[in-house]
Design an enzyme around this catalytic site. Sequence first.
Site, short mmCIF file in Angstrom:
data_model
loop_
_atom_site.label_atom_id
_atom_site.label_comp_id
_atom_site.label_asym_id
_atom_site.label_seq_id
_atom_site.Cartn_x
_atom_site.Cartn_y
_atom_site.Cartn_z
N LYS A 42 0.84 -1.20 0.00
CA LYS A 42 0.00 0.00 0.00
C LYS A 42 0.88 1.25 0.00
O LYS A 42 2.08 1.18 0.23
CB LYS A 42 -0.93 -0.01 1.22
CG LYS A 42 -0.20 -0.01 2.55
CD LYS A 42 -1.18 -0.10 3.71
CE LYS A 42 -0.43 -0.10 5.04
NZ LYS A 42 -1.35 -0.10 6.19
N ARG A 142 -10.19 0.52 14.95
CA ARG A 142 -9.92 1.32 13.76
C ARG A 142 -10.79 0.85 12.61
O ARG A 142 -11.63 1.58 12.11
CB ARG A 142 -8.43 1.25 13.41
CG ARG A 142 -8.02 2.17 12.27
CD ARG A 142 -6.55 2.06 11.96
NE ARG A 142 -6.17 0.75 11.46
CZ ARG A 142 -4.95 0.45 10.96
NH1 ARG A 142 -4.01 1.36 10.95
NH2 ARG A 142 -4.70 -0.76 10.52
N TYR A 263 16.43 30.20 6.22
CA TYR A 263 15.32 31.02 6.71
C TYR A 263 15.46 31.34 8.19
O TYR A 263 15.83 30.49 9.00
CB TYR A 263 13.98 30.30 6.48
CG TYR A 263 13.50 30.37 5.04
CD1 TYR A 263 13.11 31.58 4.48
CD2 TYR A 263 13.43 29.22 4.27
CE1 TYR A 263 12.67 31.65 3.17
CE2 TYR A 263 12.99 29.27 2.95
CZ TYR A 263 12.61 30.49 2.41
OH TYR A 263 12.18 30.56 1.11
N MET A 310 12.00 24.20 1.14
CA MET A 310 11.15 23.35 0.34
C MET A 310 11.95 22.55 -0.69
O MET A 310 11.66 21.37 -0.93
CB MET A 310 10.08 24.19 -0.39
CG MET A 310 9.12 23.35 -1.23
SD MET A 310 7.90 24.33 -2.10
CE MET A 310 6.86 24.86 -0.74
#
Length: 368
Positions: A42, A142, A263, A310
């Site tokens: 998956k 779940r 940053y 990013m």
Amino acid sequence: MTKPASFEDAGAVLDVSLSALKSNYRLLAKQAGAARCGASVKADAYGLGASSVAQALAEEGCRDFFLAHPSEAKRLVGLVPDDARLFVLNGLPKGTEALTADLPQLVPVLNSVAQAEAWAVESQRQGRALPAALHIDTGMSRLGLSAGEAMRLKQEGLLSRFDLQLVMSHLASAEDAGAVSNKRQLDAFIAIRVAFADVPASLANGSGVFLGAAYAFDLVRPGAALYGLNPQANTTNPMHQVVRLSAPVIQNRMVEAGASVGYNGIFTAPRAMPAATIAIGYGDGWLRRAGGLAGFFEGVRLPIIGRISMDTTVLDCSALGKRLLQPGDHVELLCESQTPDQVAAASGTIGYEILTAIGSRVRRNYVA
């Protein structure tokens, strides 16, 4: 330095060792004893690429593949052998009954009374017993039917209207061999399985395979362990490392003493230092919170400095001495020196997230 062969070669690369993957499958199959060994593929095989991974595992004899969504399973039709089964863990989405029935390799894992009833109606409409698995909740709360719901469906005869191929449940804490919930869930599964003695059963994921023979039943379904993650916490990892993530240098520079990097200027150079900017960032799935880690060039550790951006990450290259990294040189971020599990521990998460977060900009390269 060599010129990139394509635009894609100018970005980060995830090398996937198919030989290591196959070795892990064989190790898990051996550990499972007489039980069949399936594979959870998956989330695009945990980010490694489900098409290539499933085909490689099929070469090792795997015929039971577990996916989350029917769309994931559909993409493997025609890529895996005709006798392979594609179990859809999230069950039977409302309104997709006919679409699912049209793909005979898909086996919905029925999680609710409503799904079971809908699949029985579709079986009647098709005039044949459609394949299905039944998920029974043993304590995770779940997905899955309660034991009472499963018994009621059996007593009412509804389950006999389709081809029930598997009864399964899922362990909540299998990676922790000492968790009391493991035995509690095992006992609950054994109790309900008595009513389904003629149906193959599955409880163990990759971590569960290492809990002992009692957890194996008829089919195990490893996922993360196949891809090199440690199946048992606080133990030596028995699995082979499958992935290697690297990114190319796109610029080098000398950062002057007192200059800030990245940053918000969270890093200030205490001295003049050589630095390299590599083409990977959180937009590629290299998590922003992995800033305390490093890259590796020819085994030399190069600490990350400043915030991860990013698209880029900056490395302190002081450990290389007078040698400067050049544009095009590849720095490793996942490797023997810094495994996905180690990156996860330093980032406050689990190895599953490290692998599945790796984005589509990162080229997958399959190594035999």
